[in-house]
Structures are given as structure tokens and as C-alpha cells.
Design a protein around this motif. Sequence first.
Motif, PDB file in Angstrom:
ATOM      1  N   PRO A  62      -1.040   5.717   9.683  1.00  0.00           N
ATOM      2  CA  PRO A  62      -2.133   5.751   8.718  1.00  0.00           C
ATOM      3  C   PRO A  62      -2.969   4.479   8.713  1.00  0.00           C
ATOM      4  N   GLU A  63      -4.269   4.663   8.576  1.00  0.00           N
ATOM      5  CA  GLU A  63      -5.193   3.527   8.529  1.00  0.00           C
ATOM      6  C   GLU A  63      -4.922   2.700   7.276  1.00  0.00           C
ATOM      7  N   GLY A  64      -4.974   1.386   7.437  1.00  0.00           N
ATOM      8  CA  GLY A  64      -4.804   0.498   6.293  1.00  0.00           C
ATOM      9  C   GLY A  64      -3.376   0.086   6.003  1.00  0.00           C
TER      10      GLY A  64
ATOM     11  N   THR B 252      -1.036  -8.787   3.437  1.00  0.00           N
ATOM     12  CA  THR B 252      -2.438  -8.584   3.051  1.00  0.00           C
ATOM     13  C   THR B 252      -2.777  -7.105   2.904  1.00  0.00           C
ATOM     14  N   LYS B 253      -1.835  -6.234   3.261  1.00  0.00           N
ATOM     15  CA  LYS B 253      -2.035  -4.798   3.120  1.00  0.00           C
ATOM     16  C   LYS B 253      -0.664  -4.136   3.024  1.00  0.00           C
ATOM     17  N   PRO B 254      -0.579  -2.918   2.537  1.00  0.00           N
ATOM     18  CA  PRO B 254       0.723  -2.241   2.480  1.00  0.00           C
ATOM     19  C   PRO B 254       1.371  -2.252   3.864  1.00  0.00           C
ATOM     20  N   THR B 255       2.614  -2.684   3.915  1.00  0.00           N
ATOM     21  CA  THR B 255       3.275  -2.885   5.204  1.00  0.00           C
ATOM     22  C   THR B 255       4.665  -2.267   5.202  1.00  0.00           C
TER      23      THR B 255
ATOM     24  N   TYR C 230       3.285   9.442   3.352  1.00  0.00           N
ATOM     25  CA  TYR C 230       3.213   8.629   2.129  1.00  0.00           C
ATOM     26  C   TYR C 230       1.767   8.259   1.808  1.00  0.00           C
ATOM     27  N   ALA C 231       0.986   7.918   2.818  1.00  0.00           N
ATOM     28  CA  ALA C 231      -0.423   7.586   2.586  1.00  0.00           C
ATOM     29  C   ALA C 231      -1.150   8.759   1.938  1.00  0.00           C
TER      30      ALA C 231
END
Length: 253
Positions: free
Chosen positions: A12-14, A38-41, A183-184
Motif C-alpha cells: 500500500p502507498e504511504g 515518518t509514516k506508518p511502518t 489494513y490500509a
Amino acid sequence: MSNKDHAHAHWPEGYGRVVLDSVDSTMAEAARRANDITKPTWIMARHQTAARGRRGRSWIVPKGNLSATLIFNPGATPAEAAKRSFLAANALYQALAIYVPAEKLSLKWPNDVLLAGGKVAGILLESSGQGPFVDWLAIGIGVNLREVPQGVTDAAFAPTSLMKAGGWDVDAEDFLATLADAYATQEDKLEHFGFKRIRDDWLANAARLGEVITASTGREDITGIFDSIDNDGNLVLITGTGPRTIAAADVFF
């Protein structure tokens, strides 16, 4: 059966991804990295030396099974952040249903996935923050893909695995991609439709809905008809003295 057609699932992007050979636990690693993301990881480990489940229970992870944690800042209160366990459960259901018939799967409140009556996956949430909003949320997920953990004596439901129940042989890293994408989608649903949609989707696949179950809180055992989960994610049981709302418990049926 092979999963080659799904060997390169869409990421998923992001969302970021970290894959480690070995770590004490992905939850502990997520906490260590929380201030730097800095982003969901997603953090995945091929081997864990000190994995844990709910209430301090150990979590046994044979080779080939999935151990992963999603770490991010949900911009939410602790109560709202806790509802992500239902997003994770829905995502696990959708991901597993690609590799095994969906009718074999069910969701057990508060955070387990059952496959043919055995526990195939578990979810663990941890968060940090002193103010009205959490600083970060970690969603730990363990899935028995290939192997059934041995020596589990404190589980309400005996463990099983995707392969034991006749599912596909799927690599953990490939399954993570499928799960991350699912999940995204759940986060998108939460943003656009609110928790009611998440709740409705979860209830549609809930184990033993409408049946008599027992919830053990540690202080008391409460037996009643599993009526619903409320808008806060609490279990609602219809007992001989009326409805009971239960925030946390182990469920037996």
C-alpha cells in the motif's frame, strides 16, 4: 497448493516496511523506532527471541510464521486508538480469506482470528502518550502460516496453522504485503464511514454471535448471550440480570 499468483502482492502507498532477520520482539523494536518514523511502518522479523502476547503471555513463533508490528501515530485518543484492534481483525480476515475458504474463518472478541475452530492469529495493541492523544500506536500481529506452535498450554483455543487447515503455503513476507494492503483499506473505511462500518464488518464474521459464551475478566466470570459489540468495541452480553458491557476479558465457548 501454491500461492505463486499472489507472490508479489501490492504494497500500500504511504506505508513503510522493515524486514529483520532476528529481533527480541517486533513490538519492542517498534517502540524503539517510534520517535523516528515518518509514516506508518510495518516491522517484520523472521525470528523473535522474546515474543509476547496479551497479558504478558509468551507467543511462540516457529519458523515460517508471521511476526509483524505496525507502528504509527493515529492522531487519536487512547479509546479511539484501541478500536484499531477491530481494523486489524477485519484486515486479517480479508487477508487469510485469500489463502483459505472464508467460511472456515471467524473473529473472536477481542483480538483473535479462528480457523476451523483453532487460533490461527492474534493481535496485540500497545500505545504511548501522556496527553489527550496517543503519541504512537503499535499493532502487533502473529499469524501461524506454516507451523502450529508447540507447548502452548495457556490458550483458550488450541493453536492451528493456515497449512494445517488446508490453506495455501504462503511466505511470511508475501502474506505481510497482503495484510498491509487489507489494513490500509480498513483505515480508508474508518476515515470515510466511521467506526460503525468497521464494527458492522467485524460482527458479520464474529464467532458465536447470538450464542451463550463466558467472559472471564480476572475478577469474575460472566455468562450470557453474545449480543453485540458496542460503539466503543466493548462486548455486550445479555445475562439473567440484563445486559452487561465488558471492556476486557478472555472469552470461552
